[in-house]
Design a protein around this motif. Structure first.
Motif, PDB file in Angstrom:
ATOM      1  N   ALA A  33       0.839  -1.197   0.000  1.00  0.00           N
ATOM      2  CA  ALA A  33       0.000   0.000   0.000  1.00  0.00           C
ATOM      3  C   ALA A  33       0.873   1.245   0.000  1.00  0.00           C
ATOM      4  O   ALA A  33       2.003   1.243   0.488  1.00  0.00           O
ATOM      5  N   ASP A  34       0.326   2.322  -0.550  1.00  0.00           N
ATOM      6  CA  ASP A  34       1.026   3.596  -0.544  1.00  0.00           C
ATOM      7  C   ASP A  34       1.318   4.005   0.894  1.00  0.00           C
ATOM      8  O   ASP A  34       0.424   4.047   1.737  1.00  0.00           O
ATOM      9  N   GLY A  35       2.596   4.266   1.210  1.00  0.00           N
ATOM     10  CA  GLY A  35       2.984   4.658   2.548  1.00  0.00           C
ATOM     11  C   GLY A  35       3.239   3.514   3.506  1.00  0.00           C
ATOM     12  O   GLY A  35       3.559   3.737   4.678  1.00  0.00           O
ATOM     13  N   GLU A  36       3.148   2.266   3.034  1.00  0.00           N
ATOM     14  CA  GLU A  36       3.350   1.110   3.905  1.00  0.00           C
ATOM     15  C   GLU A  36       4.814   1.000   4.339  1.00  0.00           C
ATOM     16  O   GLU A  36       5.727   1.363   3.603  1.00  0.00           O
ATOM     17  N   GLU A  37       5.033   0.491   5.534  1.00  0.00           N
ATOM     18  CA  GLU A  37       6.388   0.217   6.019  1.00  0.00           C
ATOM     19  C   GLU A  37       6.650  -1.279   5.977  1.00  0.00           C
ATOM     20  O   GLU A  37       5.804  -2.080   6.387  1.00  0.00           O
ATOM     21  N   ILE A  38       7.823  -1.665   5.475  1.00  0.00           N
ATOM     22  CA  ILE A  38       8.214  -3.066   5.464  1.00  0.00           C
ATOM     23  C   ILE A  38       9.563  -3.205   6.156  1.00  0.00           C
ATOM     24  O   ILE A  38      10.312  -2.237   6.310  1.00  0.00           O
ATOM     25  N   ILE A  39       9.865  -4.422   6.578  1.00  0.00           N
ATOM     26  CA  ILE A  39      11.090  -4.720   7.304  1.00  0.00           C
ATOM     27  C   ILE A  39      12.020  -5.511   6.401  1.00  0.00           C
ATOM     28  O   ILE A  39      11.594  -6.442   5.718  1.00  0.00           O
ATOM     29  N   CYS A  40      13.298  -5.155   6.384  1.00  0.00           N
ATOM     30  CA  CYS A  40      14.270  -5.882   5.571  1.00  0.00           C
ATOM     31  C   CYS A  40      15.494  -6.212   6.422  1.00  0.00           C
ATOM     32  O   CYS A  40      16.170  -5.308   6.920  1.00  0.00           O
TER      33      CYS A  40
END
Length: 237
Positions: A33-40
């Motif tokens: 989603a627009d503005g979503e945060e993900i972890i890497c």
């Protein structure tokens, strides 16, 4: 009254068309989603270079020349931040050149997008925000946050990752492999925001039965100390 309603409808439709999203971030079919945060936490080569692979999809009926831009939200001394999109850019470069993406397609293999943070003897968290937009429409941007984490001693609980749901779509059960945290729960929500399942993570894994759920789209949250730190979309069929 009827005429005014029609004019209002046409005006709203026009505004909606102008502001309609033309691009989206995704990876291997997973849409963000627009503005979503993900972890890497993907140390792909084993020497402290954390890499997030990403794609941009053109949602329009026309070919678009797409620009990628990065912004540092949280930096860490001892890291080098860079990215590739069509070509690889040196640290310190924050805006790419244009990459042509065909209608309803993602950038091809020759125009790979990879987001890099190289850790030089340090552990910790770097938070980046990435924007994508058509070169001829720079005001209509999409964005995504990526929280990069390296090293167990320096990574906070928020740099936990549950990976991808497998299988997805699911029919009877779904499995998650959880990294970067010892104690956590997986909470599954329907599209109304109602929690339908919640299960504790045991030994870095969680296998959840979804046999009793109705067919449809759900969101799976990795919850650490009452805070959602990662989200995965799940389809039950």
């Amino acid at each position: 009254m009827i005429r005014r309603s029609i004019l209002t409808f046409l005006l709203l439709a026009f505004i909606g068309g102008v502001t309609a999203q033309t691009l989206q971030f995704e990876w291997n079919g997973q849409v963000f989603a627009d503005g979503e945060e993900i972890i890497c936490t993907n140390d792909e080569y084993g020497y402290g270079e954390i890499i997030q692979h990403m794609q941009v999809r053109n949602l329009t009926d026309n070919s678009l020349d797409v620009i990628l831009e990065q912004e540092i939200i949280q930096n860490l001394e001892g890291t080098m931040i860079s990215f590739c999109f069509g070509q690889c850019y040196a640290p310190g470069t924050n805006v790419s050149g244009p990459v042509a993406i065909l209608p309803h397609q993602v950038n091809d293999e020759q125009n790979d997008m990879t987001l890099h943070v190289l850790y030089d003897g340090v552990h910790g968290t770097v938070v980046m925000k990435y924007y994508a937009y058509a070169q001829n429409d720079p005001e209509n941007k999409i964005s995504i946050y990526v929280r990069f984490g390296y090293g167990a001693d320096g990574v906070s609980e928020s740099v936990a990752s549950m990976g991808h749901a497998y299988p997805n779509p699911a029919t009877s059960s779904v499995r998650f492999n959880v990294e970067g945290v010892a104690n956590a729960n997986i909470a599954i929500y329907n599209l109304l925001g109602q929690e339908v399942l919640n299960q504790k993570v045991e030994a870095g894994q969680a296998t959840i039965s979804v046999a009793d759920l109705e067919k449809g789209i759900y969101f799976c949250n990795l919850v650490v100390n009452g805070k959602t730190v990662s989200t995965e979309k799940l389809i039950v069929k």
